[in-house]
Design an enzyme around this catalytic site. Structure first.
Site, PDB file in Angstrom:
ATOM      1  N   SER A 138      42.972  32.626  42.117  1.00 17.65           N
ATOM      2  CA  SER A 138      42.931  33.994  42.633  1.00 17.65           C
ATOM      3  C   SER A 138      43.820  34.926  41.809  1.00 17.65           C
ATOM      4  O   SER A 138      44.937  34.566  41.420  1.00 17.65           O
ATOM      5  CB  SER A 138      43.393  34.015  44.090  1.00 17.65           C
ATOM      6  OG  SER A 138      43.497  35.346  44.559  1.00 17.65           O
ATOM      7  N   LEU A 139      43.323  36.130  41.564  1.00 20.64           N
ATOM      8  CA  LEU A 139      44.093  37.153  40.858  1.00 20.64           C
ATOM      9  C   LEU A 139      44.798  38.107  41.827  1.00 20.64           C
ATOM     10  O   LEU A 139      45.526  39.000  41.393  1.00 20.64           O
ATOM     11  CB  LEU A 139      43.166  37.962  39.941  1.00 20.64           C
ATOM     12  CG  LEU A 139      42.503  37.164  38.810  1.00 20.64           C
ATOM     13  CD1 LEU A 139      41.577  38.062  38.005  1.00 20.64           C
ATOM     14  CD2 LEU A 139      43.539  36.517  37.906  1.00 20.64           C
ATOM     15  N   THR A 142      41.251  34.494  53.446  1.00 19.41           N
ATOM     16  CA  THR A 142      39.952  34.369  52.797  1.00 19.41           C
ATOM     17  C   THR A 142      39.228  33.128  53.304  1.00 19.41           C
ATOM     18  O   THR A 142      39.697  32.448  54.229  1.00 19.41           O
ATOM     19  CB  THR A 142      40.114  34.362  51.254  1.00 19.41           C
ATOM     20  OG1 THR A 142      38.834  34.494  50.641  1.00 19.41           O
ATOM     21  CG2 THR A 142      40.793  33.089  50.763  1.00 19.41           C
ATOM     22  N   LYS A 147      38.481  33.666  57.771  1.00 18.38           N
ATOM     23  CA  LYS A 147      38.436  35.067  58.171  1.00 18.38           C
ATOM     24  C   LYS A 147      38.076  35.280  59.638  1.00 18.38           C
ATOM     25  O   LYS A 147      38.477  36.274  60.236  1.00 18.38           O
ATOM     26  CB  LYS A 147      37.456  35.835  57.283  1.00 18.38           C
ATOM     27  CG  LYS A 147      37.928  35.986  55.840  1.00 18.38           C
ATOM     28  CD  LYS A 147      36.962  36.822  55.040  1.00 18.38           C
ATOM     29  CE  LYS A 147      37.450  36.993  53.613  1.00 18.38           C
ATOM     30  NZ  LYS A 147      36.569  37.880  52.818  1.00 18.38           N
ATOM     31  N   ASN A 162      40.679  39.963  56.993  1.00 23.56           N
ATOM     32  CA  ASN A 162      41.114  39.518  55.666  1.00 23.56           C
ATOM     33  C   ASN A 162      42.539  39.952  55.356  1.00 23.56           C
ATOM     34  O   ASN A 162      43.083  39.603  54.323  1.00 23.56           O
ATOM     35  CB  ASN A 162      40.168  40.042  54.568  1.00 23.56           C
ATOM     36  CG  ASN A 162      40.457  41.480  54.171  1.00 23.56           C
ATOM     37  OD1 ASN A 162      40.834  42.298  55.005  1.00 23.56           O
ATOM     38  ND2 ASN A 162      40.277  41.791  52.902  1.00 23.56           N
ATOM     39  N   GLY A 183      23.588  36.393  53.291  1.00 20.66           N
ATOM     40  CA  GLY A 183      24.872  35.881  53.749  1.00 20.66           C
ATOM     41  C   GLY A 183      25.396  36.624  54.952  1.00 20.66           C
ATOM     42  O   GLY A 183      25.466  37.855  54.957  1.00 20.66           O
ATOM     43  N   ALA A 184      25.770  35.868  55.999  1.00 16.74           N
ATOM     44  CA  ALA A 184      26.254  36.475  57.244  1.00 16.74           C
ATOM     45  C   ALA A 184      27.598  35.898  57.662  1.00 16.74           C
ATOM     46  O   ALA A 184      27.927  35.876  58.843  1.00 16.74           O
ATOM     47  CB  ALA A 184      25.222  36.259  58.359  1.00 16.74           C
ATOM     48  N   GLY A 185      28.386  35.441  56.683  1.00 14.30           N
ATOM     49  CA  GLY A 185      29.712  34.902  56.975  1.00 14.30           C
ATOM     50  C   GLY A 185      30.742  36.007  57.113  1.00 14.30           C
ATOM     51  O   GLY A 185      30.421  37.160  57.415  1.00 14.30           O
ATOM     52  N   TYR A 204      33.302  37.094  42.105  1.00 14.03           N
ATOM     53  CA  TYR A 204      33.885  37.605  40.866  1.00 14.03           C
ATOM     54  C   TYR A 204      34.492  36.528  39.978  1.00 14.03           C
ATOM     55  O   TYR A 204      35.106  36.813  38.965  1.00 14.03           O
ATOM     56  CB  TYR A 204      34.915  38.708  41.138  1.00 14.03           C
ATOM     57  CG  TYR A 204      36.190  38.275  41.831  1.00 14.03           C
ATOM     58  CD1 TYR A 204      37.315  37.916  41.091  1.00 14.03           C
ATOM     59  CD2 TYR A 204      36.297  38.281  43.210  1.00 14.03           C
ATOM     60  CE1 TYR A 204      38.496  37.548  41.708  1.00 14.03           C
ATOM     61  CE2 TYR A 204      37.467  37.920  43.841  1.00 14.03           C
ATOM     62  CZ  TYR A 204      38.570  37.561  43.092  1.00 14.03           C
ATOM     63  OH  TYR A 204      39.734  37.192  43.711  1.00 14.03           O
TER      64      TYR A 204
END
Length: 326
Positions: free
Chosen positions: A44-45, A96, A100, A121, A160-162, A254
């Protein structure tokens, strides 16, 4: 439960001089302890984005990764982690995948956005209370409008429905989408999200479907909100034959920045939005909540793109160590 805006006593809020953009000598030297809870987050950035932006505001910020994968844990560890963060004096946490939604029962309060989206989040610790927010939706909207300000929103399909999908679906409806069709590999999850959104928006504007091809008929755009395409889950989330030149495609993944979906969409002539903008946008919102300061979004975006380029260059070296699946 509704969260009020942070007060001046809010943990981590620097003195007035810092908020007004005073010189380094006048800025606060307050130390902030932040963290990110999730699975597979070693690359992760987010820590570097927050720590770098903090230096521009005269803050000393340490951002700790709390990776469930490295300890063989899962969401069952959340209660202990949240309790420990409160005890150890964390000023805030980012949350994350896959936490969440699971984190919500552990919090004292939710913002209107988090309650509407059914996902958190960002957790702010204030006066010993844990307040859940969601900056995913606002982060996605910031990125989307920045990249495609003239995009048509008559009909939008979301895969997607998360947790992330919940936030993005609410955001795109707020942007004015006339019709949103949600498709998920678990039909009941897509239906549940559609039903929840229909309580907040006219029911005619949102529906669930089980067939991506049928859903995409006549659509203006496609939003991808599943993990497919990540470094550790490579591939396409749908048949690329469903892509067509008049369709815009927005990604939330990303790592990598240029996913297989974006490559396929670009090859078909689609206008695309990469997932980096949402990553920056959500960090901008979280930084604002954590510190009470106004971050420089353009500066954070430039820094993020530099980090991505540096990482790509490092991994392209012949002597680079093979990266971990996480």
């Amino acid at each position: 439960m509704n969260a009020s805006p942070p007060s001046d006593e809010y943990v981590g809020r620097p003195p007035e001089g810092a908020r007004a953009g005073a010189g380094a000598a006048q800025r606060s030297t307050r130390k902030l302890l932040m963290g990110l809870i999730g699975s597979g987050i070693q690359r992760s950035l987010t820590p570097r984005m927050h720590e770098e932006e903090a230096t521009h505001h005269g803050l000393r910020l340490h951002y700790q990764l709390i990776d469930l994968d490295t300890t063989g844990s899962n969401v069952d560890a959340l209660p202990n982690l949240i309790s420990a963060a409160r005890t150890m004096g964390f000023a805030g946490l980012n949350i994350t995948y896959p936490c969440k939604q699971a984190v919500i029962p552990l919090l004292d309060e939710l913002s209107d956005e988090a309650a509407a989206m059914g996902a958190v989040n960002t957790v702010v610790v204030r006066d010993g209370r844990l307040v859940g927010h969601n900056t995913d939706g606002s982060g996605w909207a910031w990125s989307f409008r920045r990249a495609l300000p003239d995009a048509r929103l008559d009909k939008v399909v979301q895969l997607g429905a998360g947790g992330a999908g919940s936030a993005v679906s609410e955001a795109v409806l707020r942007l004015g989408a006339r019709e949103l069709v949600i498709v998920d590999r678990e039909p009941e999850r897509a239906q549940a999200l559609a039903q929840r959104l229909a309580k907040l928006h006219p029911a005619s504007r949102v529906q669930a479907d089980t067939d991506a091809a049928r859903a995409l008929a006549g659509a203006d755009g496609l939003i991808h909100c599943t993990p497919t395409g990540m470094d550790k889950l490579p591939g396409l989330p749908l048949d690329e034959s469903l892509l067509r030149p008049d369709l815009w495609v927005a990604e939330i993944v990303y790592f990598p920045l240029d996913t297989a979906l974006l490559q396929a969409a670009r090859a078909k002539g689609c206008r695309v939005v990469d997932g980096g903008g949402m990553a920056v946008g959500q960090a901008v919102g979280a930084f604002r909540l954590f510190t009470g300061l106004e971050p420089d979004a353009a500066r954070m975006d430039r820094h993020f793109r530099q980090l991505i380029a540096q990482r790509a260059a490092e991994e392209a070296r012949p002597d680079a160590t093979p990266r971990s699946p996480s």
